[in-house]
Design an enzyme around this catalytic site. Sequence first.
Site: not given
Ligand code: AMP
Length: 130
Positions: A88, A93, A95
């Site tokens: 996304e 990053h 998790h």
């Molecule tokens: P991914 O790129 O698939 O690892 O997912 C991105 C993660 O970032 C998802 O779990 C979202 O919920 C999280 N995310 C996106 N925007 C924000 C934000 N503004 N603050 C905190 N988390 C976010």
Amino acid sequence: MATIFSRIINGEIPCYKVAEDEKNFAFLDINPLAEGHVLVVPKTETDYLFDLSDEDYTSLQLFARKVAKALREAVPCKRVGVAVLGMEVPHAHIHLVPLNSESDLDFRKPKLQLTPDRMKQIANLIAEKL
Ligand code: AMP
């Protein structure tokens, strides 16, 4: 254009901050799989985790370990799970998710909806353990 994570790191977008050092930043995932779901992010804007320089990659992993230890103290759980998706947000990053069973790391599950007060409280609890 700056990624949403760079905008968070620069303070342009609010977040539930957990920790920061010279090279890295940690904050709560806004759509958590579990209470205490943290994202650990390098300040350098690189899309893919495994494209980071050795120095930045090592720094991020060591920082993630510190945060994971604090997280485990703050949020009772069997283990802290680690996942790298990046489907996304194109800013590397990691998790960190408190786990009590294997299914707690299933990203297809509906996400929790926590109040801002609860998110603040969790971020502070983790920060206090650092
Ligand atoms: P991914 O790129 O698939 O690892 O997912 C991105 C993660 O970032 C998802 O779990 C979202 O919920 C999280 N995310 C996106 N925007 C924000 C934000 N503004 N603050 C905190 N988390 C976010």
